[in-house]
Design an enzyme around this catalytic site. Structure first.
Site, PDB file in Angstrom:
ATOM      1  N   LYS A 249     118.702  49.668 112.291  1.00 57.57           N
ATOM      2  CA  LYS A 249     117.917  50.877 112.640  1.00 57.57           C
ATOM      3  C   LYS A 249     116.625  50.998 111.867  1.00 57.57           C
ATOM      4  CE  LYS A 249     121.369  51.601 109.811  1.00 57.57           C
ATOM      5  NZ  LYS A 249     122.805  51.648 109.785  1.00 57.57           N
TER       6      LYS A 249
ATOM      7  N   GLY B  99     126.997  53.694 115.139  1.00 58.01           N
ATOM      8  CA  GLY B  99     127.953  52.583 115.030  1.00 58.01           C
ATOM      9  C   GLY B  99     128.485  52.187 116.395  1.00 58.01           C
TER      10      GLY B  99
ATOM     11  N   ILE C  40     129.631  54.189 118.772  1.00 59.82           N
ATOM     12  CA  ILE C  40     129.508  55.208 119.827  1.00 59.82           C
ATOM     13  C   ILE C  40     128.425  54.808 120.834  1.00 59.82           C
ATOM     14  CG2 ILE C  40     129.006  57.649 120.312  1.00 59.82           C
ATOM     15  CD1 ILE C  40     129.613  58.282 117.392  1.00 59.82           C
TER      16      ILE C  40
ATOM     17  N   GLY D 100     132.762  48.803 103.843  1.00 60.51           N
ATOM     18  CA  GLY D 100     131.664  48.198 104.605  1.00 60.51           C
ATOM     19  C   GLY D 100     130.807  49.208 105.356  1.00 60.51           C
TER      20      GLY D 100
ATOM     21  N   LYS E 271     117.821  57.272 112.391  1.00 59.52           N
ATOM     22  CA  LYS E 271     118.629  57.372 113.619  1.00 59.52           C
ATOM     23  C   LYS E 271     118.172  58.541 114.499  1.00 59.52           C
ATOM     24  CE  LYS E 271     122.718  55.158 111.644  1.00 59.52           C
ATOM     25  NZ  LYS E 271     123.886  55.389 110.770  1.00 59.52           N
TER      26      LYS E 271
ATOM     27  N   GLY F 167     131.102  50.604 110.183  1.00 61.14           N
ATOM     28  CA  GLY F 167     132.254  49.707 110.013  1.00 61.14           C
ATOM     29  C   GLY F 167     132.110  48.478 110.880  1.00 61.14           C
TER      30      GLY F 167
HETATM   31  N1  LIG Z   1     127.840  48.151 107.978  1.00 59.46           N
HETATM   32  C1  LIG Z   1     127.842  49.017 108.988  1.00 59.46           C
HETATM   33  O1  LIG Z   1     128.815  49.741 109.237  1.00 59.46           O
HETATM   34  C2  LIG Z   1     126.655  49.120 109.878  1.00 59.46           C
HETATM   35  C3  LIG Z   1     125.495  48.445 109.617  1.00 59.46           C
HETATM   36  N2  LIG Z   1     124.422  48.574 110.457  1.00 59.46           N
HETATM   37  C4  LIG Z   1     123.196  47.825 110.203  1.00 59.46           C
HETATM   38  O2  LIG Z   1     123.457  46.456 110.498  1.00 59.46           O
HETATM   39  C5  LIG Z   1     122.663  45.623 109.652  1.00 59.46           C
HETATM   40  C6  LIG Z   1     123.585  44.682 108.888  1.00 59.46           C
HETATM   41  O3  LIG Z   1     124.454  45.470 108.105  1.00 59.46           O
HETATM   42  P1  LIG Z   1     125.701  44.831 107.326  1.00 59.46           P
HETATM   43  O4  LIG Z   1     126.365  43.826 108.173  1.00 59.46           O
HETATM   44  O5  LIG Z   1     126.475  45.993 106.836  1.00 59.46           O
HETATM   45  O6  LIG Z   1     124.962  44.130 106.112  1.00 59.46           O
HETATM   46  P2  LIG Z   1     125.491  42.963 105.178  1.00 59.46           P
HETATM   47  O7  LIG Z   1     124.703  43.018 103.935  1.00 59.46           O
HETATM   48  O8  LIG Z   1     126.969  43.027 105.099  1.00 59.46           O
HETATM   49  O9  LIG Z   1     125.102  41.646 106.007  1.00 59.46           O
HETATM   50  C7  LIG Z   1     123.845  41.051 106.017  1.00 59.46           C
HETATM   51  C8  LIG Z   1     124.029  39.546 105.897  1.00 59.46           C
HETATM   52  O10 LIG Z   1     122.772  38.914 106.073  1.00 59.46           O
HETATM   53  C9  LIG Z   1     122.613  37.979 105.007  1.00 59.46           C
HETATM   54  N3  LIG Z   1     121.209  37.726 104.770  1.00 59.46           N
HETATM   55  C10 LIG Z   1     120.372  38.307 103.882  1.00 59.46           C
HETATM   56  N4  LIG Z   1     119.139  37.784 103.978  1.00 59.46           N
HETATM   57  C11 LIG Z   1     119.208  36.837 104.949  1.00 59.46           C
HETATM   58  C12 LIG Z   1     118.278  35.934 105.496  1.00 59.46           C
HETATM   59  N5  LIG Z   1     117.023  35.879 105.063  1.00 59.46           N
HETATM   60  N6  LIG Z   1     118.690  35.100 106.465  1.00 59.46           N
HETATM   61  C13 LIG Z   1     119.955  35.133 106.904  1.00 59.46           C
HETATM   62  N7  LIG Z   1     120.888  35.960 106.415  1.00 59.46           N
HETATM   63  C14 LIG Z   1     120.522  36.804 105.451  1.00 59.46           C
HETATM   64  C15 LIG Z   1     123.307  38.627 103.839  1.00 59.46           C
HETATM   65  O11 LIG Z   1     123.574  37.711 102.790  1.00 59.46           O
HETATM   66  P3  LIG Z   1     123.637  38.282 101.273  1.00 59.46           P
HETATM   67  O12 LIG Z   1     124.776  39.230 101.251  1.00 59.46           O
HETATM   68  O13 LIG Z   1     123.841  37.082 100.419  1.00 59.46           O
HETATM   69  O14 LIG Z   1     122.322  38.933 101.016  1.00 59.46           O
HETATM   70  C16 LIG Z   1     124.563  39.142 104.521  1.00 59.46           C
HETATM   71  O15 LIG Z   1     125.531  38.120 104.646  1.00 59.46           O
HETATM   72  C17 LIG Z   1     121.875  46.582 108.761  1.00 59.46           C
HETATM   73  O16 LIG Z   1     120.632  46.824 109.362  1.00 59.46           O
HETATM   74  C18 LIG Z   1     122.703  47.859 108.789  1.00 59.46           C
HETATM   75  O17 LIG Z   1     121.924  49.001 108.571  1.00 59.46           O
HETATM   76  C19 LIG Z   1     124.480  49.351 111.595  1.00 59.46           C
HETATM   77  C20 LIG Z   1     125.605  50.023 111.895  1.00 59.46           C
HETATM   78  C21 LIG Z   1     126.777  50.008 111.047  1.00 59.46           C
HETATM   79  N1  LIG Z   2     125.356  53.002 106.482  1.00 60.09           N
HETATM   80  C1  LIG Z   2     125.455  53.434 107.836  1.00 60.09           C
HETATM   81  C2  LIG Z   2     126.011  52.327 108.665  1.00 60.09           C
HETATM   82  C3  LIG Z   2     125.897  52.570 110.100  1.00 60.09           C
HETATM   83  O1  LIG Z   2     124.856  52.825 110.656  1.00 60.09           O
HETATM   84  C4  LIG Z   2     126.376  54.634 107.910  1.00 60.09           C
HETATM   85  O2  LIG Z   2     127.106  54.875 106.946  1.00 60.09           O
HETATM   86  O3  LIG Z   2     126.347  55.336 108.923  1.00 60.09           O
END
Ligand SMILES: NC(=O)C1=CN([C@@H]2O[C@H](COP(=O)(O)OP(=O)(O)OC[C@H]3O[C@@H](n4cnc5c(N)ncnc54)[C@H](OP(=O)(O)O)[C@@H]3O)[C@@H](O)[C@H]2O)C=CC1
Ligand SMILES: N[C@@H](CC=O)C(=O)O
Length: 418
Positions: free
Chosen positions: A100, A129, A131, A182, A200, A298
């Site tokens: 986002k 998320g 929804i 997470g 958002k 999540g």
């Molecule tokens: N978690 C949630 O519930 C939600 C998350 N989001 C969004 O989704 C996105 C991802 O979130 P989330 O999965 O929680 O984040 P994470 O930090 O768990 O995952 C991101 C991954 O990308 C890797 N990474 C970092 N830099 C690079 C790069 N240059 N090239 C390739 N991979 C890279 C990270 O590695 P490393 O850890 O080593 O840096 C990590 O494994 C964010 O924008 C978040 O706001 C949206 C809705 C819900």
């Molecule tokens: N950090 C965000 C992840 C989903 O967008 C949240 O807690 O809502």
């Protein structure tokens, strides 16, 4: 067969792999084609993961592989996500994201490129998320003039407030749990200080009102100052405290938008939205009120939304989807000082009688809160009538200067109509 790549194999990215792997057969039936993950880009190694053979470190490999038609961006943050997304779209690859921050900042530009290239930039997972909210706003509610959106849009803060209120966890303990589950952003300040909810509501408002709403213009306040005592007063008032993001279209040139903790009645539809759940109310001139509810963060709930976008693209692989976002230019966000609401205020006194008298004079018609048990030490609380924010600030600074008042302990906006 449609070949795809995932960039960023963290919480969401690994959830996308899991859903696509576990439900491969039903997804293929629904999409009308098999979906195969060819690459997973991440900076980390995943030697024990069943998908370890797919891990790559070189973005150019994805960009230059003509077999890849869809790329999932779940790296998060602005860079390198922005540069990667732009280059992929310019190369004619569809991109699906949960990011986002990137959508709120560069959405109009990235959507424009996608349109020019006759491909799609989809971001259902960026709000709420799991929804479904972006597509319903864009499609199912397209007949309406949307006048208002309000919601609990951040799972982490809602989890923290619930755990503090219902299970007496400390702020720090509750945040730690949200991180372990997470839910939280890499930098949880984005959750706690309301920035995530702000992005958002900006995305939803931009789609709903067909104008780009700049998230940087939205007044944003988080939950870091909310205390156990605030929650006890809320209970006494028949209320609860939630982080609420809202926007209203005032006319064709202006919207009201705000993210802040709000004291709301326990009978409000938002009051029992607990833990990681989000709820979003949309008000349209034809439909009236409609509410969306589900897990707002999540691994698997978010992956559900990302995979839904992938399936939609596979079903219409040669079709570019027209977003209403920004088609009518930008829209102004009303200065917070010009907006009005009621306020809950806690005061620490030196002289209770004089302090209460002063409150009654300065905030005439305010409601002093009577509690069944004492809360805090040498303090009382009151709720104002509706005031303009700038007028309220002036009155509070008047109150703070009085010898009978030690300090104002907290201020929380109060809304019994939401
Ligand atoms: N978690 C949630 O519930 C939600 C998350 N989001 C969004 O989704 C996105 C991802 O979130 P989330 O999965 O929680 O984040 P994470 O930090 O768990 O995952 C991101 C991954 O990308 C890797 N990474 C970092 N830099 C690079 C790069 N240059 N090239 C390739 N991979 C890279 C990270 O590695 P490393 O850890 O080593 O840096 C990590 O494994 C964010 O924008 C978040 O706001 C949206 C809705 C819900
Ligand atoms: N950090 C965000 C992840 C989903 O967008 C949240 O807690 O809502």
């Amino acid at each position: 067969m449609v070949k795809i790549a995932i960039m960023g194999f963290g919480v969401v990215g690994s959830g996308v792999w899991e859903v696509l792997t576990k439900n491969a057969a039903s997804i293929a039936r629904r999409a009308g084609d098999e979906i195969k993950i060819k690459y997973i880009l991440d900076i980390r190694d995943f030697d024990d993961h069943p998908a370890k053979e797919l891990i790559i470190k070189d973005f150019e490999k994805i960009l230059n592989d003509d077999e890849i038609s869809i790329v999932v961006e779940t790296i998060g943050g602005l860079e390198p996500a922005y540069t990667y997304t732009k280059r992929l779209l310019e190369k004619g690859k569809h991109v699906v994201t949960s990011n986002k921050e990137l959508v709120a900042k560069h959405g109009p530009e990235l959507l424009k490129i996608a349109k020019e290239k006759n491909i799609n930039y989809f971001f259902e997972a960026s709000v709420g998320g799991g929804i479904p909210i972006i597509r319903p706003l864009q499609n199912c509610l397209a007949a309406n003039q949307i006048t208002e959106i309000a919601g609990i849009l951040n799972g982490t803060t809602n989890y923290i407030l619930t755990q503090m209120n219902k299970y007496s966890l400390s702020f720090e303990e509750a945040l730690k749990q949200a991180q372990e589950k997470g839910y939280a952003e890499r930098n949880p300040t984005n959750d706690i200080e309301g920035h995530d909810a702000c992005r958002k509501i900006a995305i939803l408002s931009s789609i709903a009102y067909s104008h780009y709403v700049n998230y940087e213009s939205i007044y944003t306040e988080g939950i870091s100052k909310i205390s156990k005592e605030d929650m006890e007063y809320a209970e006494e008032l028949g209320c609860t405290i939630k982080l609420i993001a809202m926007s209203k279209k005032l006319d064709n040139t202006t919207v009201f938008a705000r993210v802040s903790p709000l004291m709301i009645l326990q009978k409000s539809p938002f009051a029992n939205v607990d833990d990681v759940f989000n709820a979003i109310l949309v008000r349209g001139d034809a439909i009236g009120d409609v509410m969306f509810y589900g897990q707002g963060a999540g691994k698997l709930p978010t992956a559900s939304a990302v995979v839904g976008d992938i399936i939609d693209i596979v079903k219409h692989i040669d079709k570019s989807y027209v977003y209403t976002w920004g088609i009518s230019g930008d829209i102004k966000v009303l200065d917070i000082n010009q907006t009005s609401c009621r306020f809950f205020v806690r005061v620490k006194y030196k002289d209770i009688t004089k302090a209460k008298d002063a409150v009654s004079i300065i905030f005439n018609d305010c409601m002093i809160v009577n509690t069944h048990k004492p809360i805090g030490e040498n303090e009382f609380a009151f709720v104002t009538h509706e005031l303009k924010e700038e007028e309220f600030k002036e009155k509070i600074s008047q109150l703070e200067k009085l010898p009978a008042v030690e300090k104002v302990l907290s201020v929380i906006r109060y809304d019994e109509n939401i």
